[in-house]
Design a protein around this motif. Structure first.
Motif, short mmCIF file in Angstrom:
data_model
loop_
_atom_site.label_atom_id
_atom_site.label_comp_id
_atom_site.label_asym_id
_atom_site.label_seq_id
_atom_site.Cartn_x
_atom_site.Cartn_y
_atom_site.Cartn_z
N SER A 150 7.85 4.84 -2.37
CA SER A 150 7.06 3.91 -3.18
C SER A 150 6.34 4.68 -4.28
O SER A 150 6.19 5.90 -4.22
N HIS A 169 5.60 5.01 6.96
CA HIS A 169 4.50 4.40 6.24
C HIS A 169 3.23 5.13 6.63
O HIS A 169 3.00 5.44 7.80
N TYR A 226 5.12 4.79 1.28
CA TYR A 226 6.38 4.56 2.00
C TYR A 226 7.38 5.63 1.59
O TYR A 226 7.55 5.90 0.39
N GLU A 232 13.65 -4.97 4.81
CA GLU A 232 12.28 -5.39 4.51
C GLU A 232 11.35 -4.71 5.50
O GLU A 232 11.43 -4.94 6.72
N ALA A 233 10.48 -3.83 5.00
CA ALA A 233 9.69 -2.97 5.87
C ALA A 233 8.66 -3.75 6.68
O ALA A 233 8.43 -3.43 7.86
N ARG A 234 8.05 -4.74 6.11
CA ARG A 234 6.96 -5.43 6.82
C ARG A 234 7.47 -6.14 8.06
O ARG A 234 6.85 -6.10 9.13
N GLN A 260 8.18 -1.79 -0.10
CA GLN A 260 8.40 -2.79 0.94
C GLN A 260 9.89 -3.08 1.18
O GLN A 260 10.25 -3.62 2.24
N HIS A 261 10.75 -2.74 0.23
CA HIS A 261 12.16 -3.05 0.37
C HIS A 261 13.02 -1.83 0.01
O HIS A 261 12.68 -1.07 -0.89
N ASP A 289 10.50 -6.97 -6.65
CA ASP A 289 9.96 -7.63 -5.47
C ASP A 289 10.92 -7.56 -4.28
O ASP A 289 10.60 -8.03 -3.18
N ASP A 330 6.66 -0.98 -4.57
CA ASP A 330 5.65 -1.05 -3.51
C ASP A 330 6.16 -0.49 -2.18
O ASP A 330 5.41 -0.42 -1.20
#
Length: 842
Positions: free
Chosen positions: A493, A537, A498, A607-609, A582-583, A649, A580
């Protein structure tokens, strides 16, 4: 004895005496048994029908079979029974099913029975296609970027070489830059010369163009190749395409060194004003020996390459480049094979490769030098205050801060068992505060690194702390003597929170020990095995994502030409991380989501979340791939940036494939596709939605080039004519844009004199976002035209006619030769010989 009785006896009890032995004929079954059945497959899937297939062996008895199907494992529906004779070999069986629900997951199996019993096949699944217009998603429409009167200039095909190689177009290939503006509305691309260009054509040649959209929505194109010159080559562009970076051995500014030296320049694309990055004449190198030695993979260890652009600060006040001579008073000459590093700050050049004691050190590189190419990912912070570089004499990793001090990044902490140095730079956070590198030395007290089996480290410049990120995780039981053996990063990131990396060792729950990711053999070649993909993370344990394949697992039948499911170098990296973190998008030949990709590459989005993993390029109807060359994520061939194939995104992924993933893709050629996450734009389907962006009917391949940061603009090159005004036979550039205005086909005649039969009504509504010969469109109605006087055709008209004749030749090589012959005979610009020696190596 009757004839019937004799016949029956012959079938039941006919024995042959051969060499004193009694032999039973092959068609007879000594011990009949219940039929055996094999797994099912599916083809010809539509929105309401499908063809089911399986394998059945009657095992010597008359056998009946049927396909059971339904929306669950209870099935509920079945095909009419069919009969197989009393054979003893496995044969294929087929069942046609209809009246299915659209966009629905179905289960099916084959059931076969005879007098001895019943055999049931395993459960298999497929999905029907959704109904509705076969159009573009999210209100996208086609905008033709290249001019209609394009002087028969063809957009070049981006070279596809890494990983899984397929080339499906007809034009020349190039590694020169294609780049869309991050905010959209502009793109730089490569095409054959037009008026004002340098006249060069052929592989790895061509001219650089910049196209921009006006506020009114129209596109204007400028050929930014310095007119009349053969040697200028573009290397990179700023994020908004306002500034370009190029090199030329022909002087482009009065202040540039003369005498044939190849000099790097910056240039504003709007006005073609060229500013050399240095103005002094190289004191120790002749023009033929001046450049950057061993930086570009194709020329590594052979000859100097032109001085290499390595990145810039966000405001472009700092411009980095490498060259094999002393261009400042502080620099020293290390010889023709040793580079110095420079930072051009507002026109003033200063040295970067300065040791902590203030002495210069020749033979260095920005970031780190990998096996094949340099690692220029975030080698300079956004504000230009931090620059990362490696001393290639000692292999020590440093950071130069504010142009005044130097700090060693890979120094061992107090109490560490190993020596410092040896760090392989991978990337840094955008502000330069966090740097990530691998090292086979134990730089911290808890490190488990070993010779040839590096760990992943993070150095924090704000605190001076060094952390081994790949020590054994608590509760994870690794094999005795096993190490992380980190092979590299897929990305991080922007803030460094990340980090995605691949390693051989077991570092998290779910991972298993892999044989090796990649290793050098005694013969000097590289072998590729399997490795684990992880995400880390900040403040959380390492998390396992998937096990990836290598070349040895895929085999040559997969069309595999790279080193494993991932590519480490930035210019060919087949993975991308969102800003970010996240992906992550990546390629893998493993069956990671249960889809039977048969060891062939597919594109995945993680998708990390949520930890969700989606196969973006897997056929939505569940049919295994039919071609050995499937999904491809576009390479940039740039040492400083990646092609943007994943939106910021993470909800949109753009890829190329030869697989027909939607019904309207019928050409069997490479086409450009978009995948959308469920809930994004037009998509409301679990697992995401797949859309075809290129026409799908052209006899030539179409390729995704680049996208805007939000994914609203996706640029493709294609020979298909997707809007009415595209009447040429050239490879053109299109923007498949969200919110593009609908293009109405022009009337073929006007007034009350128009005659002719009306067009047949469409069988489904045509969306306003789709135009002409694109997705879900219909041809304009035929009309009679008034007679016209014959006229002598122009050279341009003769060229168009000749090019259309060339299209009748289906062979790529012969068609290309035909087109080149047509350009030579009728071309508006006579092609001049290009200086292709240097270009062909780029």
């Amino acid at each position: 004895m009757t004839r019937r009785k004799a016949s029956s006896l012959g079938l039941v009890a006919l024995w042959l005496l051969v060499g004193g032995l009694l032999v039973l004929p092959a068609f007879a079954s000594a011990t009949p048994s219940a039929p055996t059945v094999g797994g099912g497959s599916v083809s010809n899937v539509g929105s309401a029908s499908a063809r089911l297939s399986a394998q059945v062996n009657p095992e010597g008895s008359l056998t009946t079979y049927r396909f059971e199907y339904g929306t669950g494992v209870e099935y509920g529906s079945a095909t009419p029974p069919a009969t197989l004779g009393p054979g003893t070999t496995t044969v294929p069986v087929i069942g046609e099913v209809g009246e299915l629900q659209p966009d629905t997951l179905y289960h099916f199996r084959v059931v076969a029975s005879n007098a001895q019993g019943e055999g049931r096949g395993p459960d298999a699944t497929f999905s029907t296609f959704p109904v509705g217009p076969l159009g573009l998603p999210d209100g996208r429409g086609y905008e033709m970027v290249t001019p209609v009167a394009n002087e028969n200039s063809n957009v070049y095909e981006p070279t596809i070489e890494h990983g899984w190689n397929f080339q499906g177009g007809t034009g020349d290939n190039t590694r020169f830059p294609f780049q869309a503006a991050a905010g959209g509305g502009a793109i730089a691309y490569v095409a054959t010369p037009s008026v004002g260009g340098n006249g060069s054509t052929g592989d790895q040649s061509g001219n650089e163009y910049v196209a921009k959209r006006s506020p009114s929505g129209s596109w204007s194109v400028a050929n930014i190749q310095p007119p009349g010159l053969e040697t200028p080559v573009y290397q990179a562009f700023s994020n908004d395409l306002s500034v370009a970076f190029l090199d030329s051995s022909e002087a482009l500014a009065p202040s540039a060194p003369g005498g044939g030296y190849t000099v790097p320049y910056s240039s504003e694309t709007a006005n073609s004003v060229y500013a050399p990055l240095f103005t002094v004449t190289p004191p120790n190198r002749a023009p033929s020996n001046f450049g950057a030695f061993g930086v570009v993979s194709d020329l590594k260890g052979h000859v100097p390459h032109p001085a290499v652009y390595a990145g810039a600060s966000e405001d472009l006040s700092h411009l980095l480049f490498e060259a094999n001579d002393a261009l400042t008073v502080e620099a020293v000459d290390g010889g023709p094979e040793a580079n110095n590093l420079y930072d051009a700050v507002d026109g003033i050049v200063r040295s970067v490769n300065v040791l902590p004691d203030g002495s210069p050190e020749a033979n260095a590189t920005f970031g780190g030098l990998g096996t094949n190419t340099p690692a220029f990912s975030h080698v300079i912070s956004n504000d230009g205050s931090r620059i990362f570089w490696t001393d290639l004499n000692t292999h020590v990793l440093y950071v130069r801060e504010d142009g005044t001090s130097t700090v060693q990044v890979d120094a061992a902490q107090a109490g560490a068992p190993g020596p410092g140095g040896g760090g392989q730079f991978w990337t840094a956070s955008s502000d330069g505060s966090r740097v990530f590198f691998t090292d086979e030395n134990r730089l911290t007290s808890d490190s488990t690194a070993a010779l040839g089996e590096p760990d992943l480290y993070e150095y924090d410049l704000a605190t001076g702390d060094l952390v081994d990120l790949t020590v054994e995780t608590a509760g994870v039981e690794a094999n005795v003597g096993e190490h992380a053996n980190v092979q590299g990063l897929l990305g991080a990131s922007e803030d460094g929170s990340y980090v995605y990396f691949v390693a051989e060792g077991v570092l998290a729950e779910g991972a298993t020990s892999q044989p090796f990711c990649q290793r050098r053999t005694g013969g000097g070649t590289t072998e590729y095995g399997s490795c684990n993909l992880y995400v880390l993370h900040s403040g959380e344990p390492v998390k396992f994502i998937a096990a990836l394949s290598g070349k040895d697992n895929n085999g040559p039948e997969a069309g595999f030409e790279g080193g494993g499911d991932w590519q480490p170098a930035l210019d060919t990296r087949s993975a991308q991380v969102t800003p970010d973190g996240q992906h992550l998008a990546f390629l893998s030949a493993q069956s990671l989501t249960g889809y039977d990709n048969r060891g062939l590459p597919e594109a995945f989005v993680y998708e990390a979340r949520s930890g969700a993993l989606s196969c973006a390029s897997c056929a939505p109807r569940g049919v295994p791939p039919a071609t050995p060359k499937t999904a491809y994520l576009a390479a940039s061939w740039s040492d400083t940036r990646q092609t943007r194939f994943l939106s910021d995104d993470g909800d949109r992924l753009f890829f190329d494939t030869k697989e027909a993933l939607v019904p309207q893709d019928t050409n069997g050629e490479v086409d450009a596709y978009e995948w959308e996450q469920n809930g994004t734009g037009s998509c409301g389907r679990a697992g995401g939605c797949i859309y075809l962006l290129s026409g799908g009917t052209s006899t030539d391949g179409s390729f995704f080039l680049d996208a805007s940061a939000n994914g609203d603009e996706a640029f493709i090159m294609t020979r298909a004519q997707l809007v009415p005004q595209d009447e040429n036979e050239a490879d053109d550039l299109y923007d498949v844009r969200v919110g593009a205005p609908a293009v109405v086909s022009p009337a073929t005649c006007t007034g009350t004199g128009c005659q002719g039969p009306p067009a047949a009504p469409p069988i489904f509504s045509t969306p306003p976002s789709v135009t002409f010969n694109g997705l879900g469109n219909f041809p304009s109605p035929a009309a009679t035209s008034p007679p016209v006087k014959r006229k002598v055709p122009t050279r341009a008209e003769l060229l168009v006619k000749a090019l259309r004749a060339c299209r009748k030749d289906k062979g790529k090589k012969t068609r290309r030769a035909c087109e080149k012959s047509a350009h030579r005979r009728y071309g508006v610009n006579k092609a001049k010989k290009a200086d292709t020696g240097r270009r062909a190596s780029r």
